[in-house]
Design an enzyme around this catalytic site. Structure first.
Site, PDB file in Angstrom:
ATOM      1  CB  SER A 210      -0.967  -0.044   1.189  1.00  0.00           C
ATOM      2  OG  SER A 210      -1.972   0.919   1.062  1.00  0.00           O
TER       3      SER A 210
ATOM      4  CG  ASP B  79      -6.834  -2.368  -3.658  1.00  0.00           C
ATOM      5  OD1 ASP B  79      -7.322  -1.298  -3.233  1.00  0.00           O
ATOM      6  OD2 ASP B  79      -5.616  -2.620  -3.620  1.00  0.00           O
TER       7      ASP B  79
ATOM      8  CG  HIS C 175      -5.979  -1.874  -0.017  1.00  0.00           C
ATOM      9  ND1 HIS C 175      -5.063  -1.533  -0.982  1.00  0.00           N
ATOM     10  CD2 HIS C 175      -5.489  -1.369   1.150  1.00  0.00           C
ATOM     11  CE1 HIS C 175      -4.085  -0.844  -0.438  1.00  0.00           C
ATOM     12  NE2 HIS C 175      -4.313  -0.747   0.871  1.00  0.00           N
TER      13      HIS C 175
END
Length: 324
Positions: free
Chosen positions: A167, A266, A296
């Protein structure tokens, strides 16, 4: 879309939505401060969410003198004896540049340490909004320099360094790889980018995966992403700068081999694929691992996400090909 969720992921998403303190967009200032200063305990309930440290791996904490002051590191070392220096993987945790810590990556970092037979160094970089861009990035650049200089002391090979991040950490890993190329080192030999943030411009909002997430909002909502970005950057920052949006780097050639993990549910899925294509178009070696029914953050919740282990297996295989 919720019908696509596997039971473990559905349970996790239900829990997160039922707890306002789990969403940065719904946190009070006091909750945010507590979240940033909380120390994740070893074992217990935490391990049910974040996974356990792999057997056969030692972990220790240390600090080094970065340009702003002492910066914490978490170092994972295989217990098995090695006659040669091991590769070193530098890890940057996720959390929107606002939340998270090196401790939350025990499961993934210890898998890399054990199965790649590598030293893994995870960085507790400074967090926004107290420390806005480029504070966290500078910490990660400093950590790469430290790893290159001290790899022999760790039993590592300074000529075989990889970067890894999920991320926000994937953004930092991608940017650090570009900076290392432009600054003529330290050399980075591999990059593992797990659902990375690659584009902070308005182009992100045009991606189908972002638009689909408006109503879906599984694990990470669009509102969360907006709050994370508002905390990290100011109006004076140029979002087209590659240090924020690596996909817009003027030159993406000459970068290390990459494995990019993306998740089908995501909002960052399409921008991750776009970055992979941009790297490939620039002549780099790139592998995309697409987990279509995962949200995600799924690698961070290995006991809820059936694809977490296959994702790590793919990452280790790519690292092995580049670092051995």
């Amino acid at each position: 879309m919720s019908s696509k969720l596997r039971p473990g992921v559905r349970a996790l998403d239900t829990f997160l939505k039922a707890n306002p303190a789990m969403s940065v967009a719904r946190m009070t200032n006091e909750q945010l401060q507590r979240a940033q200063t909380a120390v994740i305990p070893d074992g217990g309930v935490t391990s049910l969410f974040l996974g356990k440290l792999q057997k056969g791996v030692d972990v220790r904490s240390t600090t080094f003198a970065a340009r702003h002051g002492d910066l914490p590191l978490r170092i994972y070392t295989p217990q098995a004896w090695s006659r040669t220096a091991r590769p070193v993987v530098l890890n940057f945790h996720g959390g929107g540049f606002v939340l998270g810590s090196a401790r939350q990556c025990d499961w993934s970092c210890s898998i890399v340490a054990k199965e790649l037979d590598a030293i893994v160094v995870s960085v507790d970089y400074r967090l926004a909004p107290t420390h806005r861009y480029p504070a966290g990035l500078l910490d990660c650049v400093d950590a790469l320099q430290w790893v290159a200089e001290h790899a022999p002391d760790l039993g590592g090979d300074p000529g075989r360094i990889g970067v890894m991040g999920d991320s926000a950490g994937g953004n930092l890993a991608a940017v650090v790889a570009i900076i290392a190329r432009d600054d003529s080192g330290p050399a980075v030999a591999h990059q593992a980018l797990i659902y990375p943030v690659t584009d902070m411009t308005e182009a992100l909002a045009e991606d189908a995966s972002y638009l689909d997430n408006t109503d879906r909002g599984i694990v990470l909502s669009n509102e969360d992403m907006e709050v994370f970005q508002d905390f990290y950057v100011t109006e004076a920052d140029d979002l087209t700068d590659y240090r924020l949006s690596p996909i817009l780097a003027p030159d993406l050639s000459g970068l290390p081999p990459a494995v990019i993990v993306v998740a089908g549910l995501d909002p960052l899925h399409d921008s991750g694929v776009r970055y992979a294509q941009a790297l490939a178009d620039a002549g780099n070696e790139v592998t995309v691992e697409d987990f279509h029914v995962m949200p995600h953050g799924f690698v961070s919740f290995p006991y809820f996400s059936v694809s977490a282990r296959p994702a790590m297996d793919a990452i280790v295989a790519s690292q092995r090909a580049a670092l051995y």
